[in-house]
Motif scaffolding. Structure first.
Motif, short mmCIF file in Angstrom:
data_model
loop_
_atom_site.label_atom_id
_atom_site.label_comp_id
_atom_site.label_asym_id
_atom_site.label_seq_id
_atom_site.Cartn_x
_atom_site.Cartn_y
_atom_site.Cartn_z
N ALA A 1 31.07 113.83 -7.71
CA ALA A 1 30.17 116.31 -8.28
C ALA A 1 31.00 116.70 -7.07
O ALA A 1 30.91 117.73 -7.58
CB ALA A 1 30.18 115.91 -10.04
N SER A 2 29.41 116.00 -6.45
CA SER A 2 29.03 117.14 -5.25
C SER A 2 30.24 117.22 -4.16
O SER A 2 30.55 118.64 -4.15
CB SER A 2 27.84 116.84 -4.98
OG SER A 2 26.54 116.76 -5.57
N ILE A 3 30.99 116.10 -4.42
CA ILE A 3 32.11 115.89 -3.20
C ILE A 3 32.80 116.99 -3.59
O ILE A 3 33.63 118.03 -3.01
CB ILE A 3 32.59 114.25 -2.96
CG1 ILE A 3 31.96 114.13 -2.30
CG2 ILE A 3 34.01 114.48 -1.71
CD1 ILE A 3 32.11 112.31 -1.87
N LEU A 4 33.45 116.94 -5.66
CA LEU A 4 34.57 117.67 -5.86
C LEU A 4 34.13 119.49 -5.41
O LEU A 4 34.91 120.00 -5.45
CB LEU A 4 34.79 117.75 -7.17
CG LEU A 4 35.25 115.81 -7.73
CD1 LEU A 4 35.19 115.64 -8.41
CD2 LEU A 4 36.17 115.72 -7.14
N ALA A 5 32.55 119.11 -5.51
CA ALA A 5 32.72 120.82 -5.59
C ALA A 5 32.52 121.37 -3.91
O ALA A 5 32.91 122.90 -4.15
CB ALA A 5 31.14 121.36 -5.66
N ILE A 6 32.20 120.81 -3.01
CA ILE A 6 32.65 121.22 -1.80
C ILE A 6 33.89 121.33 -1.30
O ILE A 6 33.99 122.51 -0.46
CB ILE A 6 31.89 119.52 -0.38
CG1 ILE A 6 30.63 120.07 -1.57
CG2 ILE A 6 32.19 121.21 0.62
CD1 ILE A 6 29.65 119.15 -0.27
N CYS A 7 35.05 120.25 -1.92
CA CYS A 7 36.56 120.99 -1.70
C CYS A 7 36.82 121.05 -2.68
O CYS A 7 38.31 121.72 -2.05
CB CYS A 7 36.79 119.16 -1.61
SG CYS A 7 35.54 117.30 -0.57
N ASN A 8 36.71 121.54 -3.79
CA ASN A 8 36.80 122.81 -4.72
C ASN A 8 38.45 121.87 -4.82
O ASN A 8 39.98 122.63 -4.70
CB ASN A 8 37.37 123.85 -4.52
CG ASN A 8 38.15 124.90 -4.64
OD1 ASN A 8 37.95 124.46 -6.37
ND2 ASN A 8 38.12 125.78 -4.57
N VAL A 9 38.75 120.79 -5.61
CA VAL A 9 40.10 119.74 -5.66
C VAL A 9 39.51 119.19 -7.26
O VAL A 9 37.83 119.33 -7.57
CB VAL A 9 40.50 118.36 -4.65
CG1 VAL A 9 40.47 119.18 -3.58
CG2 VAL A 9 39.10 117.65 -4.65
N SER A 10 40.31 118.88 -7.83
CA SER A 10 40.43 118.45 -9.13
C SER A 10 39.95 117.19 -8.76
O SER A 10 40.13 116.27 -8.11
CB SER A 10 41.90 117.96 -9.77
OG SER A 10 42.19 117.56 -9.25
N LEU B 1 32.88 111.79 -13.09
CA LEU B 1 31.82 112.39 -11.82
C LEU B 1 31.01 111.66 -11.62
O LEU B 1 30.03 111.68 -10.70
CB LEU B 1 31.77 113.56 -12.74
CG LEU B 1 33.38 114.33 -12.78
CD1 LEU B 1 32.95 115.02 -14.02
CD2 LEU B 1 33.42 114.64 -11.68
N ASN B 2 30.68 110.59 -12.49
CA ASN B 2 29.57 109.37 -12.48
C ASN B 2 29.33 108.89 -11.55
O ASN B 2 28.37 108.28 -10.77
CB ASN B 2 28.91 109.38 -13.62
CG ASN B 2 28.42 109.60 -14.36
OD1 ASN B 2 27.92 111.08 -14.51
ND2 ASN B 2 29.53 109.71 -15.78
#
Length: 796
Positions: free
Chosen positions: A206-215, A242-243
């Protein structure tokens, strides 16, 4: 067109205009026109459509042309409801004409959700969608549905049809409703690769997705591609989604190195330490990293062969020296008592020849030490067994066991019989309730109910509960509690093999040894009881004979003193008082002898004094309640007669209680010769007591009794409070000077006992001491006095 033709047209136009401007001689009214048009429509000679207000008619062809004009004006998309409002035509006619237009391929129209759409609008829509895709990089059909208010399937078909034509992009293979451009994918791939390469520790997805702004979906798709091409080093751990966590390879390598170094140095691995390192499945990680090691998995840690061998060596050393050992100091401090218990159990299970037991979770006690401690308790077992027999608790507990077993068998028999009882069973049931009083069943049940009454008291009722409460019986083993854990613990304190032993180990050792020691104590108590029973049979005859002799003497004394009491027939109050005193003294002594005998014979739990005179009325009632019902039934009247005022009733109840079938005591018949000997012996006894007496009050009491026997030739059993009534009775038989001397001495005794003045008391005491010799002389010299007229001469 030629000039002639053109002239013809002009001429016709002029005629048409003339006809329009001229007024006709006959005109149709509006109503007639409506009737005519209606008739034509009815006869199907005219096809027109009426407007919504009914004022105009329009042909279907004209309506279709107007719809196309409105569609063109609306840029290729219009709602049919809006068409009906703008053209002033009913919606059904609009829908019919629109359907006709759709069926005509040349029009290029279609109906979507009540809207008429032209193909030109679809081309424009495809261009707009392409612009949005190029701007955002990714596009979802669901977003287009919200934006353009069109069905998702329709838009999905449109985008797929125009893909790589007017719409430049590609469709997602896993989600066909998603479209994206190659440039967007490349940008996301670069961002994800850079983020994953920069991570040095486990990071949530979840943190990586928030940084990269990808689905989430695109991330996992790109991650698999990067991993297959070996552009990143790391794995995903945990649940998908996400977990999940991304664990870089450099971090996993550091983990493995730390775990390997710690295990080599200490020989164990703690699960909580691995969890702090980020290893969620500690046991699985250990199994993967040490596949060839024989590791023991405990609740909180994993132990290797190095530490396990140390535990085995310590246990073997303790067994060889027959000493206990606590393994907690040997084991690492991170291990709990549950871990220690499991590792010790596994060590003992591995070496089956090692005979030892685990107590207090982590303490090992060899079987040889347990055996030696059990042998050391043999003197205590003998002592406790003897105490249980002496107190009667052991025999009573066994008797209760037998009663309960008998009642359980009868209850089971009734259950098997379906609960049906015969008349005989009903009579037996009444007997067990205590109303019948007879039979074996009635006796057992009554005894049980009495015991409940006796032992059901609280500590506030009596201070002797510990002595009266029967020994408890274990439900599992059926053994009587002769020895307790507390007794064993006291004995262990003096054992050298248990020096510096913690209290918890002593407690568990005592509990562990208790069953076998309890069994030994029960066997010893049973053996002592059998020996005592055999000796009791031998001494019972002697005891019974002694009882007969004592009761015969006491009853003879009562008969002898009864004659003296009957001399006071004219003084009923004195006679009644003397009777009560006789029952209270000699009668209570007879009852005490009987109670003492039957109490010992029936082995009741209440402690029976060795002296009959020590048995109080309360203790008699208590003992009577513990006796069998038949025996209680014959002894209770004797107990009640003691508080009465009739010697005849008392003697009758005593004879019934001593008769065969009750106490079985034979009483001697009255013998006149022995009565005369008794009179003489009684007089000599009183004279001997008087000679040794120095108390003025007691001396007066003895003198009066001697004078009464001299006057009536009958002895009298009386207390000191009857001195004055006896003097009054003897006054006619005594010389006046003797009576005055006795009266004066009596007054001095009363004065001496009642005064509080020390000087006066001393003076009176001197006078009494001076007259004491005279008093004794009177008792010795008057052996026989003339009988008083008040006495009943028939009784002499």
């Amino acid at each position: 067109m030629s000039a002639v033709d053109w002239e013809e047209v002009k001429r016709l136009a002029a005629d048409f205009q003339k006809a329009q401007l001229s007024s006709s001689a006959q005109k149709l009214s509006e109503r007639n026109c409506i009737i005519v048009v209606g008739h034509l429509i009815h006869e199907k000679l005219l096809e027109v459509i009426s407007t919504s207000d009914g004022k105009e008619y329009v042909t279907p062809q004209h309506l279709s042309r107007e719809i196309q004009d409105e569609l063109y004006a609306s840029k290729g998309r219009i709602n049919m409801v809006e068409l009906a409002n703008s053209l002033n035509v009913d919606l059904t006619h609009i829908e019919a004409r629109c359907a006709e237009l759709v069926r005509t391929p040349e029009t290029g129209c279609s109906i979507i959700l009540g809207q008429l759409i032209h193909n030109s609008y679809l081309k424009t829509l495809a261009v707009l969608i392409n612009e949005t895709l190029q701007l955002k990089g990714t596009l979802n059909v669901s977003e287009l549905t919200t934006q353009y208010d069109l069905p998702g399937d329709f838009l999905q078909h449109l985008v797929e049809k125009e893909l790589n034509k007017s719409i430049h992009g590609q469709q997602d293979a896993k989600d066909p409703r998603v479209f994206f451009t190659e440039r967007f994918v490349a940008r996301c791939r670069a961002a994800i690769r850079g983020a994953l390469l920069g991570i040095q520790k486990p990071t949530p997805i979840a943190s990586i997705l928030a940084i990269c702004n990808v689905s989430e979906r695109l991330f996992f798709s790109i991650f698999e591609g990067l991993k297959d091409s070996k552009q990143i080093a790391g794995v995903l751990s945990g649940k998908q989604g996400l977990n999940a966590f991304f664990v870089p390879a450099i971090y996993s390598k550091g983990q493995s190195e730390w775990v390997n170094n710690f295990y080599k140095q200490n020989g164990y691995l703690e699960y909580s330490s691995l969890t702090r390192l980020g290893i969620s499945d500690a046991q699985g990680f250990i199994k993967r990293n040490f596949p060839n090691e024989k590791i023991l998995y405990l609740p909180s840690c994993a132990v290797g062969p190095l530490l396990f061998d140390q535990v085995e060596a310590s246990i073997e050393d303790a067994v060889s020296t027959s000493s206990w050992i606590d393994l907690m100091p040997i084991l690492p401090s991170v291990m709990s008592e549950q871990d220690a218990a499991q590792i010790v159990q596994d060590a003992l299970r591995k070496n089956k020849q090692t005979k030892a037991e685990v107590l207090c979770m982590s303490m090992v006690v060899p079987s040889t030490l347990i055996s030696s401690l059990t042998n050391a308790l043999e003197p205590l077992v003998q002592v406790k067994a003897q105490e249980a027999i002496n107190s009667g608790k052991f025999l009573q507990a066994e008797a209760e066991q037998r009663i309960q077993a008998t009642m359980s068998k009868k209850s089971a028999a009734l259950d098997e019989d379906g609960g049906r009882t015969s008349k005989q069973d009903e009579r037996r049931k009444k007997a067990t309730g205590g109303k019948g009083g007879g039979g074996t069943q009635g006796r057992e049940t009554k005894t049980k109910s009495i015991k409940k009454k006796t032992y059901g008291k609280s500590h506030a009722d009596s201070d002797d509960d510990d002595d009266e409460t029967p020994a408890p019986v274990s439900k599992k083993s059926g053994l009587v509690e002769v020895i307790t854990v507390k007794d064993i613990k006291k004995e262990f304190v003096s054992q050298a093999s248990l020096n510096d032993c913690p209290d918890e180990l002593i407690n568990e050792l005592a509990a562990r040894i208790l069953p076998s020691v309890q069994q030994q104590a029960n066997l010893a108590a049973r053996k002592i009881a059998e020996t005592a029973k055999a000796s009791q049979v031998q001494s019972s005859r002697r005891t019974h004979g002694e009882l007969q002799e004592r009761l015969s003497n006491l009853l003879s004394s009562i008969r002898m003193f009864e004659k003296g009491i009957k001399m006071f027939q004219s003084d009923s109050e004195t006679q009644k008082g003397l009777t009560k005193y006789m029952l209270k003294s000699l009668g209570s002594e007879i009852m005490g002898e009987i109670i003492k005998y039957v109490g010992q014979e029936h082995q009741i739990s209440t402690a029976v004094p060795t002296e009959a005179s020590s048995i109080t009325p309360e203790l008699r009632s208590k003992i009577l309640n513990e006796l069998p019902p038949t025996l209680k039934q014959v002894l209770e009247p004797v107990h009640k007669a003691l508080v009465g005022a009739s010697l005849d009733d008392f003697q009758a109840t005593v004879e019934a209680a001593l008769a065969p079938g009750a106490c079985d005591v034979m009483i001697r018949k009255p013998d006149k010769k022995k009565e005369r000997q008794g009179l003489l012996a009684h007089r000599m006894t009183l004279l001997g007591q008087l000679d040794e007496c120095s108390d003025p009050a007691v001396a007066l009491h003895l003198t009066v009794l001697l004078l009464f026997q001299a006057a009536t030739q009958q002895p009298l059993h009386a207390s000191g409070k009857f001195v004055m009534p006896i003097l009054v009775f003897l006054k006619p038989s005594l010389p006046d000077d003797t009576y005055n001397t006795l009266q004066k001495y009596h007054d001095l005794v009363i004065s001496f006992l009642s005064t509080d003045n020390e000087n006066e008391k001393e003076n009176v005491g001197t006078l009494l001491a001076n007259e004491l010799a005279t008093l004794k002389e009177i008792a010795h010299t008057m052996k026989k006095l003339p009988v008083s007229d008040k006495a009943d001469k028939s009784e002499l």
